[in-house]
Design a protein around this motif. Structure first.
Motif, PDB file in Angstrom:
ATOM      1  N   GLN A 147      62.159 -12.378  63.574  1.00 42.75           N
ATOM      2  CA  GLN A 147      61.361 -11.331  63.822  1.00 42.75           C
ATOM      3  C   GLN A 147      59.995 -11.036  63.053  1.00 42.75           C
ATOM      4  O   GLN A 147      59.172 -11.066  63.459  1.00 42.75           O
ATOM      5  CB  GLN A 147      62.279 -10.135  63.676  1.00 42.75           C
ATOM      6  CG  GLN A 147      61.422  -8.815  64.231  1.00 42.75           C
ATOM      7  CD  GLN A 147      62.165  -7.616  63.939  1.00 42.75           C
ATOM      8  OE1 GLN A 147      63.248  -7.667  63.458  1.00 42.75           O
ATOM      9  NE2 GLN A 147      62.064  -6.542  64.558  1.00 42.75           N
ATOM     10  N   GLY A 148      60.367 -11.401  61.528  1.00 44.36           N
ATOM     11  CA  GLY A 148      59.109 -11.400  60.701  1.00 44.36           C
ATOM     12  C   GLY A 148      58.318 -12.415  60.576  1.00 44.36           C
ATOM     13  O   GLY A 148      57.026 -12.260  60.698  1.00 44.36           O
ATOM     14  N   LEU A 149      58.734 -13.604  60.560  1.00 47.33           N
ATOM     15  CA  LEU A 149      57.983 -14.795  60.368  1.00 47.33           C
ATOM     16  C   LEU A 149      57.718 -15.492  61.687  1.00 47.33           C
ATOM     17  O   LEU A 149      56.710 -16.459  61.542  1.00 47.33           O
ATOM     18  CB  LEU A 149      58.614 -15.865  59.565  1.00 47.33           C
ATOM     19  CG  LEU A 149      58.800 -15.241  57.917  1.00 47.33           C
ATOM     20  CD1 LEU A 149      59.606 -16.385  57.109  1.00 47.33           C
ATOM     21  CD2 LEU A 149      57.476 -15.061  57.447  1.00 47.33           C
ATOM     22  N   GLY A 150      58.397 -15.501  62.841  1.00 46.49           N
ATOM     23  CA  GLY A 150      58.150 -15.949  64.007  1.00 46.49           C
ATOM     24  C   GLY A 150      58.910 -17.396  64.175  1.00 46.49           C
ATOM     25  O   GLY A 150      59.361 -17.885  63.086  1.00 46.49           O
ATOM     26  N   ASN A 151      59.438 -17.345  65.369  1.00 47.41           N
ATOM     27  CA  ASN A 151      60.320 -18.432  65.506  1.00 47.41           C
ATOM     28  C   ASN A 151      59.896 -19.841  65.433  1.00 47.41           C
ATOM     29  O   ASN A 151      60.420 -20.787  64.614  1.00 47.41           O
ATOM     30  CB  ASN A 151      60.710 -18.475  67.243  1.00 47.41           C
ATOM     31  CG  ASN A 151      61.703 -19.584  67.591  1.00 47.41           C
ATOM     32  OD1 ASN A 151      62.911 -19.132  67.221  1.00 47.41           O
ATOM     33  ND2 ASN A 151      61.504 -20.353  68.302  1.00 47.41           N
ATOM     34  N   GLU A 152      58.600 -20.177  65.442  1.00 48.66           N
ATOM     35  CA  GLU A 152      57.860 -21.579  65.229  1.00 48.66           C
ATOM     36  C   GLU A 152      58.007 -21.984  63.653  1.00 48.66           C
ATOM     37  O   GLU A 152      58.048 -22.717  63.287  1.00 48.66           O
ATOM     38  CB  GLU A 152      56.599 -21.350  65.804  1.00 48.66           C
ATOM     39  CG  GLU A 152      55.819 -22.726  65.553  1.00 48.66           C
ATOM     40  CD  GLU A 152      54.409 -23.052  66.058  1.00 48.66           C
ATOM     41  OE1 GLU A 152      53.613 -23.791  65.791  1.00 48.66           O
ATOM     42  OE2 GLU A 152      53.947 -21.796  66.705  1.00 48.66           O
ATOM     43  N   LEU A 153      57.774 -20.813  62.841  1.00 45.69           N
ATOM     44  CA  LEU A 153      57.625 -20.898  61.429  1.00 45.69           C
ATOM     45  C   LEU A 153      59.092 -21.310  61.056  1.00 45.69           C
ATOM     46  O   LEU A 153      59.381 -22.188  60.211  1.00 45.69           O
ATOM     47  CB  LEU A 153      57.044 -19.859  60.563  1.00 45.69           C
ATOM     48  CG  LEU A 153      56.733 -20.342  58.988  1.00 45.69           C
ATOM     49  CD1 LEU A 153      55.608 -19.089  58.911  1.00 45.69           C
ATOM     50  CD2 LEU A 153      57.781 -19.948  58.208  1.00 45.69           C
ATOM     51  N   VAL A 154      60.178 -20.430  61.367  1.00 38.92           N
ATOM     52  CA  VAL A 154      61.575 -20.477  60.967  1.00 38.92           C
ATOM     53  C   VAL A 154      62.007 -21.812  61.340  1.00 38.92           C
ATOM     54  O   VAL A 154      62.895 -22.585  60.450  1.00 38.92           O
ATOM     55  CB  VAL A 154      62.399 -19.519  61.510  1.00 38.92           C
ATOM     56  CG1 VAL A 154      63.822 -19.725  61.156  1.00 38.92           C
ATOM     57  CG2 VAL A 154      61.794 -18.261  60.834  1.00 38.92           C
ATOM     58  N   HIS A 155      61.592 -22.591  62.511  1.00 39.82           N
ATOM     59  CA  HIS A 155      62.051 -23.781  62.888  1.00 39.82           C
ATOM     60  C   HIS A 155      60.928 -25.005  62.888  1.00 39.82           C
ATOM     61  O   HIS A 155      61.226 -25.974  63.500  1.00 39.82           O
ATOM     62  CB  HIS A 155      62.300 -23.630  64.535  1.00 39.82           C
ATOM     63  CG  HIS A 155      63.534 -22.960  64.776  1.00 39.82           C
ATOM     64  ND1 HIS A 155      63.311 -21.307  64.962  1.00 39.82           N
ATOM     65  CD2 HIS A 155      64.992 -23.106  65.144  1.00 39.82           C
ATOM     66  CE1 HIS A 155      64.719 -20.764  65.204  1.00 39.82           C
ATOM     67  NE2 HIS A 155      65.608 -21.887  65.292  1.00 39.82           N
ATOM     68  N   SER A 156      60.431 -24.696  61.696  1.00 42.66           N
ATOM     69  CA  SER A 156      59.255 -25.808  61.474  1.00 42.66           C
ATOM     70  C   SER A 156      59.770 -26.994  60.750  1.00 42.66           C
ATOM     71  O   SER A 156      59.252 -28.168  60.772  1.00 42.66           O
ATOM     72  CB  SER A 156      58.084 -25.136  60.622  1.00 42.66           C
ATOM     73  OG  SER A 156      58.694 -24.855  59.153  1.00 42.66           O
TER      74      SER A 156
END
Length: 408
Positions: A147-156
């Motif tokens: 929610q805070g960092l975004g799905n793309e960043l978390v799954h980078s």
């Protein structure tokens, strides 16, 4: 001294505070539909560009110092330079506790501030991996991280989550290493203790705790939480009672001897002054010193497991071999950080494990909010003195961002 001289010139000659305010405005302003708002945003962005250009033209290595002015206050920049002088290297991973570190119920409405989230994004874009290190369950952490960092960043592939204070590590994008269940490496005898306590902890609740506490939905640790606001008098009363109850369950899980609960109370009171204080206040200490009576095999198991007490917050059964430091080591291994020099930010005893590991291995620096537990504050003040105000994690992240800008 050249870098110190350049910093003095930067902050004495230019309106660095104005540059930083303009940078924050450009970075943090929410998306606008208003033409007037967009026009103002563009005007500020143009002025920022002009001010940075002036710094670039006026100072040697002007790109570096223009970015310093935009990202860090004078005090933050000089602290960063002191750290650079001492260590001579950049931070290559962030190890971050969440509750009462990145966010604070007392000053940030228990939300991670937008400024902090933006700074984490900046670190990510500069190639610095992020390890979120928390006592919370994986699902809780994944939810607010995405929610805070975004799905793309978390799954980078550059973000790892150490959850339940080190019982597991989740690093999306790493195939078979995406999820490491560290508790599966424990001896069967230790795992059986957790199975016994978990099976009884709610079923056998005493009347004074029933309806007043709940079991956190952990994969492995056994954590009693209050059904009251954390830090309140009611939460304190039920967690203190829950601590005594958990100690007794542990004693019964480790041995069939009727003295098991008394041995558990005595053993953990001797090893933890906070636990001793709670037991004393509740008249729950053994009447006599029974620690010498504890059989070797019982003592060995007590040495492998621990009861953690968090004032007015939680009573938790965990494994000594599984802590945040062990989780961070595993996370850095998965992330491929072979020669770590990390920033550790945290406030509790479980974060102190990571800070001490960093100090012992000379592989990073530690920082803490000013309301942290005494042991954490003592450690941080004795190392680099990186203590920040409650709810102001952004100030420390800015300092470390400035450190990385200063490193060649």
């Amino acid at each position: 001294m050249e870098r110190y001289d350049l910093l003095y010139r930067l902050y004495d000659t230019f309106d660095a505070a104005g540059v930083r305010e303009e940078q924050d405005f450009v970075d943090l302003l929410p998306p606008l539909d208003s033409r007037v708002g967009l026009s103002h945003w563009q005007a500020v962005a143009d002025e920022l560009s002009n001010e940075k250009a002036r710094i670039r033209r006026s100072l040697p290595d002007g790109d570096r110092y223009a970015e310093l002015a935009a990202r860090a206050t004078r005090d933050q920049a000089f602290t960063a330079l002191d750290l650079y002088t001492k260590y001579g290297r950049a931070v290559n991973a962030l190890v971050l506790d969440v509750d009462e570190t990145l966010r604070s119920a007392g000053s940030t409405d228990n939300e991670i501030p937008r400024e902090v989230l933006h700074l984490l994004t900046e670190f990510h874009e500069s190639g610095v991996p992020i390890v979120i290190c928390t006592g919370q369950t994986l699902e809780n952490v994944k939810g607010f991280a995405i929610q805070g960092l975004g799905n793309e960043l978390v799954h980078s592939g550059d973000v790892s989550i150490v959850y339940e204070a080190g019982t597991g590590v989740f690093t999306p994008g790493h195939g078979s290493d995406t999820k490491r269940l560290l508790y599966e490496t424990l001896d069967e005898s230790v795992q059986s203790v957790f199975e016994s306590v978990r099976g009884r902890v709610i079923r056998d609740l005493p009347d004074e705790l029933r309806g007043n506490v709940h079991l956190q939905g952990n994969e492995f640790n056994v954590t009693l939480k209050p059904n009251y606001e954390t830090g309140s008098d009611d939460a304190e009363a039920v967690i203190d009672g829950g601590l005594v109850y958990m100690l007794d369950l542990l004693g019964e899980a480790v041995t069939d001897d009727p003295a098991g609960p008394e041995w558990a109370r005595a053993f953990y009171a001797e090893s933890d002054p906070e636990i001793e204080s709670v037991l004393s206040d509740r008249d729950a200490l053994p009447e006599a010193d029974v620690t010498d009576e504890i059989p070797d095999e019982v003592r060995e198991t007590f040495d492998r497991v621990t009861i953690a007490y968090y004032h007015a917050d939680a009573a938790e059964l965990s494994a000594v071999d599984l802590n945040k430091a062990a989780g961070v080591e595993a996370a850095l291994d998965v992330l491929g950080v072979d020669d770590p020099f990390v920033l550790v930010m945290g406030d509790s005893k479980s974060d102190l494990d990571v800070m001490e590991w960093v100090a012992e291995n000379d592989c990073g620096i530690s920082a803490a909010p000013d309301h942290s537990s005494p042991g954490v504050l003592d450690h941080v003040r004795d190392t680099d003195g990186l203590v920040f105000d409650r709810g102001d994690a952004s100030s420390m992240l800015r300092t470390i961002y400035a450190l990385n800008l200063l490193v060649d």
